[in-house]
Design an enzyme around this catalytic site. Sequence first.
Site, mmCIF file in Angstrom:
data_model
loop_
_atom_site.group_PDB
_atom_site.id
_atom_site.type_symbol
_atom_site.label_atom_id
_atom_site.label_comp_id
_atom_site.label_asym_id
_atom_site.label_seq_id
_atom_site.Cartn_x
_atom_site.Cartn_y
_atom_site.Cartn_z
ATOM 1 N N ARG A 222 8.547 -6.735 -0.279
ATOM 2 C CA ARG A 222 7.589 -5.669 -0.618
ATOM 3 C C ARG A 222 6.214 -5.988 -0.030
ATOM 4 O O ARG A 222 5.466 -5.094 0.370
ATOM 5 C CB ARG A 222 7.521 -5.490 -2.150
ATOM 6 C CG ARG A 222 6.468 -4.504 -2.600
ATOM 7 C CD ARG A 222 6.684 -3.956 -4.008
ATOM 8 N NE ARG A 222 7.339 -4.843 -4.929
ATOM 9 C CZ ARG A 222 6.747 -5.864 -5.558
ATOM 10 N NH1 ARG A 222 5.477 -6.124 -5.364
ATOM 11 N NH2 ARG A 222 7.430 -6.630 -6.402
ATOM 12 N N TYR B 53 -1.119 20.648 4.726
ATOM 13 C CA TYR B 53 0.317 20.683 4.410
ATOM 14 C C TYR B 53 0.434 20.855 2.886
ATOM 15 O O TYR B 53 -0.254 20.152 2.129
ATOM 16 C CB TYR B 53 0.977 19.383 4.900
ATOM 17 C CG TYR B 53 2.289 19.118 4.211
ATOM 18 C CD1 TYR B 53 3.351 20.013 4.340
ATOM 19 C CD2 TYR B 53 2.475 18.002 3.403
ATOM 20 C CE1 TYR B 53 4.548 19.807 3.675
ATOM 21 C CE2 TYR B 53 3.671 17.783 2.731
ATOM 22 C CZ TYR B 53 4.705 18.699 2.875
ATOM 23 O OH TYR B 53 5.884 18.489 2.207
ATOM 24 N N ASP C 181 -5.663 13.592 9.342
ATOM 25 C CA ASP C 181 -4.207 13.651 9.456
ATOM 26 C C ASP C 181 -3.900 14.088 10.894
ATOM 27 O O ASP C 181 -4.182 15.221 11.287
ATOM 28 C CB ASP C 181 -3.634 14.644 8.429
ATOM 29 C CG ASP C 181 -2.103 14.673 8.451
ATOM 30 O OD1 ASP C 181 -1.515 14.406 9.512
ATOM 31 O OD2 ASP C 181 -1.506 14.978 7.400
ATOM 32 N N LYS D 232 7.537 12.764 11.640
ATOM 33 C CA LYS D 232 7.437 13.842 12.630
ATOM 34 C C LYS D 232 7.467 13.287 14.063
ATOM 35 O O LYS D 232 8.416 12.639 14.427
ATOM 36 C CB LYS D 232 6.190 14.669 12.370
ATOM 37 C CG LYS D 232 5.921 14.955 10.892
ATOM 38 C CD LYS D 232 7.018 15.740 10.199
ATOM 39 C CE LYS D 232 6.612 16.081 8.776
ATOM 40 N NZ LYS D 232 7.730 16.327 7.893
HETATM 41 C C1 LIG Z 1 0.627 17.426 8.456
HETATM 42 C C2 LIG Z 1 1.502 16.726 7.471
HETATM 43 N N1 LIG Z 1 1.012 15.668 6.790
HETATM 44 C C3 LIG Z 1 1.758 15.005 5.876
HETATM 45 C C4 LIG Z 1 3.048 15.393 5.576
HETATM 46 C C5 LIG Z 1 3.858 14.645 4.547
HETATM 47 O O1 LIG Z 1 4.748 13.773 5.182
HETATM 48 P P1 LIG Z 1 6.175 13.325 4.592
HETATM 49 O O2 LIG Z 1 7.050 14.531 4.566
HETATM 50 O O3 LIG Z 1 6.625 12.269 5.563
HETATM 51 O O4 LIG Z 1 5.930 12.771 3.241
HETATM 52 C C6 LIG Z 1 3.603 16.473 6.262
HETATM 53 C C7 LIG Z 1 4.982 16.913 5.973
HETATM 54 O O5 LIG Z 1 5.457 17.922 6.458
HETATM 55 C C8 LIG Z 1 2.812 17.165 7.228
HETATM 56 O O6 LIG Z 1 3.274 18.235 7.895
#
Ligand SMILES: Cc1ncc(COP(=O)(O)O)c(C=O)c1O
Length: 385
Positions: A52, A104, A176, A201
């Site tokens: 961990r 998101y 992000d 992604k």
């Molecule tokens: C722009 C963006 N940030 C964060 C996330 C969250 O990521 P995760 O699905 O890996 O938890 C997403 C998920 O679609 C996203 O599109």
Amino acid sequence: MRANKQPGFATRALHVGQEPDLETGAITVPIHATSTYVQQELGKHKGYEYARVSNPTRTRLENNLAALEGGVAAPVFASGMAAINAICSMYRMGDHIVCGHNLYGGVPRLFNQILADFGLEFSYVDTSDVRNVERSIRKNTRLVYVETPTNPLMSISDIEAISHICRRKKAELVVDNTFMSPYFQQPIALGADMVVHSTTKFLNGHSDGLGGVVVCTKREQAEKLAFIQKAAGAVLSPFECWLVLRGVKTLAVRMEQHDRNGRFVAEFLARHKKVRKVFYPGLPDHPQYQLAQRQMSGFGSMITFETGSLSNAKRMLKRVRVCSLGESLGGVETLISHPATMTHAALGEKGRRDIGITDGMVRISVGIENVEDIMDDLDQALAAI
Ligand SMILES: Cc1ncc(COP(=O)(O)O)c(C=O)c1O
């Protein structure tokens, strides 16, 4: 080659953290599937004590991602949401966070339905107008949280201008960078203090694993986040670290192809008589087209378009064959989704209406198939409207 010249992006993606295994020469990083590490004697070990806390496969990935984003460390987490939650865990009750109003959908769900109960305060503003950021900063503002481009409206915020405001106001800026990847956008070079990704992604790129990363610019941030990894435990497994290490090897070529296909598909949709509006930063009618050109070195492959109604969206989405209907984005295969009922369902009808997400909107993450096949598929699906 000049001695002090930094290797290029694709070279770093392939070689930083991806050095051959010292023991065997294996060219791919070993997956260290272990929960613990045998110690030579009390207090004497090889730098690893418990999985961990740290794992050699994870260390390799963290070094790689730090190099790609230009940060000092890049702790990885079990998902993008776990990474965002870890960032918020660095702050405390009474701290205020200014966020983009179109994030998101899972992010405001975490902020409003969990973290607000622990005393963190959130304000949502349209960060594409930097004056809104300046105006909403209070005495207790510690963090400005920006997604650019946004999901799904593809709105762009000026990272450099917001970073200047943050410096002045002594708040940290988190960007992000999931939609662009470090290949097309380098927020740290533009002044961001931390960068977050859903590695699920484009970084992984193969739709076969979840993950998240926070890239830090300061040692103190890295130490805090390493402590949060150890204390809260939402770390990325060695196998999923390996998947991302495998994925980033082709990030540069994938992003080039995503971008090329994305531009074709966006222009095709913009010309299509059944499509009412296209949201893509690479189209000259995008409201921040100039900023996108300045801030990003490509436009990527995320496109949102308006079909006019829920029933139109439903009818076309039922007909797609090359495009796969599903949540998520950034994989090599084209994914198509419906923000109102999928990624942004948690916002509720009013929440979506307030920021302009309609029931007729469809979002496409253009993959790297032959672009003619993607456009033919969209064309036959749009005929259902
Ligand atoms: C722009 C963006 N940030 C964060 C996330 C969250 O990521 P995760 O699905 O890996 O938890 C997403 C998920 O679609 C996203 O599109």
